[in-house]
Design an enzyme around this catalytic site. Structure first.
Site, short mmCIF file in Angstrom:
data_model
loop_
_atom_site.label_atom_id
_atom_site.label_comp_id
_atom_site.label_asym_id
_atom_site.label_seq_id
_atom_site.Cartn_x
_atom_site.Cartn_y
_atom_site.Cartn_z
N ALA B 51 0.69 -1.22 0.01
CA ALA B 51 0.04 -0.19 -0.10
C ALA B 51 0.93 1.56 0.05
O ALA B 51 0.47 2.11 -0.83
CB ALA B 51 -1.12 -0.05 1.25
N ARG B 85 -6.46 0.49 -7.84
CA ARG B 85 -6.25 -0.72 -6.81
C ARG B 85 -7.38 -0.17 -5.53
O ARG B 85 -6.93 0.84 -4.79
CB ARG B 85 -5.08 -0.99 -5.98
CG ARG B 85 -4.72 -2.23 -5.59
CD ARG B 85 -4.15 -3.13 -6.26
NE ARG B 85 -4.41 -4.52 -5.70
CZ ARG B 85 -3.48 -4.90 -4.72
NH1 ARG B 85 -2.52 -4.43 -4.71
NH2 ARG B 85 -3.79 -6.23 -4.27
N GLN B 181 3.33 -13.61 -2.13
CA GLN B 181 4.63 -12.64 -1.88
C GLN B 181 5.16 -12.99 -0.59
O GLN B 181 6.32 -12.44 -0.73
CB GLN B 181 3.45 -11.54 -1.41
CG GLN B 181 2.86 -10.57 -2.58
CD GLN B 181 1.23 -11.37 -2.40
OE1 GLN B 181 1.11 -12.21 -2.09
NE2 GLN B 181 0.26 -10.54 -3.19
N ASP B 222 -3.51 -2.84 5.02
CA ASP B 222 -3.58 -1.94 3.75
C ASP B 222 -4.69 -0.90 4.18
O ASP B 222 -4.83 -0.11 3.34
CB ASP B 222 -4.31 -2.97 2.69
CG ASP B 222 -2.99 -3.43 2.02
OD1 ASP B 222 -1.89 -3.69 2.43
OD2 ASP B 222 -2.99 -3.75 0.39
N ASN B 232 -6.44 -6.61 5.08
CA ASN B 232 -5.00 -6.58 4.66
C ASN B 232 -4.88 -8.00 3.70
O ASN B 232 -6.10 -8.71 3.82
CB ASN B 232 -4.15 -7.11 5.99
CG ASN B 232 -2.53 -7.25 5.58
OD1 ASN B 232 -2.01 -6.33 4.76
ND2 ASN B 232 -1.90 -8.12 6.05
N LYS B 233 -3.88 -8.46 3.37
CA LYS B 233 -3.84 -9.44 2.64
C LYS B 233 -4.60 -10.91 3.04
O LYS B 233 -4.57 -11.05 4.04
CB LYS B 233 -2.30 -9.84 2.25
CG LYS B 233 -2.05 -11.15 1.34
CD LYS B 233 -2.50 -10.49 -0.16
CE LYS B 233 -2.00 -9.34 -0.39
NZ LYS B 233 -2.69 -8.81 -1.74
#
Lengths: 333, 333
Positions: B51, B85, B181, B222, B232-233
């Site tokens: 982010a 995004r 990631q 995020d 978040n992810k």
């Protein structure tokens, strides 16, 4: 010489063929695993997998081998087959059961195990389906279907039985890293059966539980300790913790032979560690790919242990054990 | 024209170059993303991600573009960058901040955001490192390091700061399906820094917690809602539930700008869904591989929401908020 036909194994003309589960779903390749060395390699490489099917396959292999081998050579092969997958108690159970027979009756004993496994799956399916309601949204992990047994499967057999009873279902399939048995095998089986499903990464199940999109969990068990703790594919424990947190029923499904009375608790179940390459990337009919740094240090346990405290009930071919009866000692029932 | 150098982005001769994070770790490929269309594509394709870094990169892009564009064309580009995004609040915050400036000062504002981000990371690192003890065994998820920011990172910056203070640490890295990631980026960063780590599949973390091998969790955020819930992810929520069950401290780390006072709770944070191919297989410098059935139905949310009740404390550049102060309303502090 009899002929046997299951989703993942065939016996014909005294040859055993395995459907190579590492090549699925892209390729349907049948592998001749009649020779014990090939069978052991296939078990270790997960070309054949699923605790019940490993037991059936190894028993057929030993039974055929016993037709023209005996003495120390037969014993050597029995021991090597027995040791091919250390967590799979069904494998040891099947080999021990054959070993108690005279060599000339080992094959018929193996055929009996095969037929029994089909019946066990039917019984688990019938018992377990009573726990499924019309409209259920079920999470499953790894593969516990026709590819894991000689019959309709354990947890997936329960789901299939409920579906064939006319209950409307949706199945969420954990992809099941690192070996992706969910994405490769369970998705393939559900598509074949026409049962609606959605494939997810393992780490998405918790969010789906929080959203109310999953309301029950059914999955397999590779070894159940006497107190009801059980070992199953890595990731099962995380599913169990998440189901517990979201107050969702959590049901392992396994044949009664999966219960190991020599393990008092889950702490006594040995956990197999597998090669780091499996976590650094993935393998399949596309070859081997690596996405992590080539020398990345890895931890790769094949199984984890779920304590009985997180189990709503264990479904077996002999009936359903709730948590209270599990805690009082499975082997006594 | 100034020169900027960060792990994931460089500015030189009025050109922006991004380290292509989809090609790491196998290839270190720098991509010219000076043109807005290329930058937007890079953001959408996760070639640039994290982010804070997305905000910095988009701001530099708009700042450069404003040097020879204005009016409706500049507004069109600003809006397109802002929408690249949807979950990345820093992106909107950075573009809005530039948009409040005259076009000729937008680039210097973007450079200021870049420099500020470095300072923010240092501040988060300094605050967060007070929560780390010698000998800690820390789980992290996704990538929140130098590749996610202009500086040392958020959660990984905290870990790095503690390590550089001489604390002995071990980091367990969730591979972070589906885009990996953790396996690709965090493992690469930790290896560069010489910090000991172990890569695991996401579904192994729970077992490591039960074994006592993980004792704290640090990861990014995020977007943080006013009540402390955060996005978040995908997989973060599952980690949070598991940390809670095992009584382990769970710390999201994010710059204060990640807090979105317009979102009262996590329920107001939109969740981006990404293409099904990402879950059916994996992509990287090796190309695209598919291991699931080709038409497998997939659910692929990019983020999940972790409720504030599972947060031990939020680490920001302005200090550490414990759960009590988070619940009373972050935006008031």
């Amino acid at each position: 010489m009899p002929t046997l036909n299951a989703l993942g194994i065939r016996l014909a003309n005294a040859r055993i063929h395995l459907l190579d589960q590492q090549a699925l779903p892209a390729e349907q390749h049948w592998l001749d695993a009649t020779e014990p060395e090939v069978m052991i390699h296939a078990i270790q490489q997960l070309k054949v997998r699923g605790a019940p099917l490993i037991g059936v396959a190894a028993a057929l292999c030993l039974g055929l081998y016993a037709q023209d081998h005996k003495g120390e050579e037969l014993q050597r092969v029995a021991q090597a087959l027995r040791a091919a997958r250390p967590t799979a108690v069904n494998l040891m159970w099947a080999i021990d059961r054959l070993w108690a027979c005279a060599p000339q009756t080992m094959l018929s004993e193996a055929l009996l195990i095969f037929e029994e496994d089909i019946a066990l799956c039917q019984a688990m399916g019938t018992y377990g389906a009573t726990l499924i309601d019309d409209g259920d949204r079920i999470l499953t992990h790894c593969n516990s279907g026709g590819l894991a047994t000689a019959g309709i499967g354990t947890a997936l057999g329960v789901i299939r039985t409920a579906w064939e009873q006319g209950k409307r279902l949706h199945v969420y399939v954990d992809e099941t890293r690192p070996l992706l048995q969910g994405a490769r095998l369970t998705a393939w089986e559900l598509a074949r059966l026409g049962i609606p499903y959605t494939l997810i990464s393992d780490n998405m199940a918790a969010m789906l539980m929080a959203q109310g999109k999953i309301n029950k969990v059914f999955l397999g068990a590779d070894r159940v300790a006497a107190n009801g703790d059980f070992a199953n594919k890595i990731g099962t424990y995380s599913v169990a913790v998440n189901a517990h947190y979201h107050h969702l029923p959590f049901y392992p499904v396994a044949p009664y032979s999966t219960i190991d009375p020599t393990c008092a608790t889950g702490a006594q179940i040995p956990i197999e560690e597998r090669p780091p390459q499996e976590v650094r990337g993935a393998s399949g009919s596309f070859g081997n790919v690596i996405w992590a740094p080539e020398q990345a240090p890895v931890y790769n346990p094949s199984f984890d242990i779920t304590p009985v405290s997180l189990v709503t009930a264990l479904v077996t071919d002999k009936g359903i054990w709730d948590q209270a009866s599990l805690k009082t000692g499975l082997h006594c029932i």
